[in-house]
Design a protein around this motif. Sequence first.
Motif, short mmCIF file in Angstrom:
data_model
loop_
_atom_site.label_atom_id
_atom_site.label_comp_id
_atom_site.label_asym_id
_atom_site.label_seq_id
_atom_site.Cartn_x
_atom_site.Cartn_y
_atom_site.Cartn_z
N THR A 152 -14.21 3.00 0.53
CA THR A 152 -14.48 2.20 2.02
C THR A 152 -15.67 1.25 1.76
O THR A 152 -15.94 0.30 2.79
N TYR B 153 -8.91 1.92 4.90
CA TYR B 153 -8.56 2.85 5.80
C TYR B 153 -9.54 3.40 6.80
O TYR B 153 -10.69 2.94 6.58
N TYR B 154 -9.44 4.13 7.72
CA TYR B 154 -10.21 4.63 8.69
C TYR B 154 -9.90 3.64 9.85
O TYR B 154 -9.54 3.77 11.17
N TYR B 155 -10.37 2.24 9.61
CA TYR B 155 -10.19 1.21 10.73
C TYR B 155 -8.87 0.73 10.62
O TYR B 155 -8.36 0.37 9.43
N THR C 121 -3.39 6.01 4.78
CA THR C 121 -4.28 5.00 5.23
C THR C 121 -4.33 4.43 6.84
O THR C 121 -4.89 3.88 7.14
#
Length: 296
Positions: free
Chosen positions: A83, A109-111, A142
Amino acid sequence: MSEKSAFAGVWCPTVTPFNAQGAVDIDALGRHFSRLNDAGIDTLLVMGSIGEFASLTQQERLQLIQEARSLSPLKMVANVSATCIPDMLKLAEAAWKNDFDAVMVLPPYYYGQTQKQLMHYFEALDAQLGGKWFAYNFPARTGCDLTPALIAALAAKLPNFIGIKDTVDCLSHNRAMIEETRKVRSDFAVLSGYDEYLLPNLLAGGAGVISGLNNIVPEYFAEMMAAWRTGNLPELARLQQQIGRLMAIYTVGDDFVTTIKTAVARRYNSMSSTSRNYGGTLNAEQCAAIDRLFSE
């Protein structure tokens, strides 16, 4: 098939062994690679999903890059996904210094990401990676899909972008990825991330497979590639059915990484089954199910 790609064929996304103290076990990795080296596969992927990259420290990942290359003569690719882009670039730099053939990267990923954001991200990353790279499409993890249109657009612009692992449990997605990228690049490798998709991938003109079962039965996949190249239809049918049957391993236990490692440990007694995913240790009944699956 994308035989023009130097990375066509069968890849093993190798597990990362840990010792009794929980540290990366390079000796066990060497034993694992020794078996894979002789199995007839083409490429090793270090620190993929089955390799537990997300559970490794940056220092452990650098250690694996520094020590893995000398353990195998096969082509070797390092997953440098993170990240934090500076961390990714340090991993990529280490990969080049240690003679890796390419690196692999997930999207952010995450956002959540739009296709426009993904285009800008990969263009910026390409300018900094310093070598050949693969994208890794795993939308179940993702939260964003690398669409065939996006990947074809990137492939047309970026010569160092040489392929993709398409981990989508949908044959039409894999086929569309092959068809769209083939319009712009004859050397672009589309590899399926699902074991039983090797033959469908080849039939659609793809480059091959990156699959977890190669940690356990790599000879089946090497034999399938040999049968494909010689046009041995009965052998292809036999191996496809055998691989399809072995897909049942992904239904055993709570954590597929621990399950794959347990199968390797029980079949070859070459490493611990320990993973860094909590709660995945198999019970006696589940271990017996694995033994039965690979003894038939």
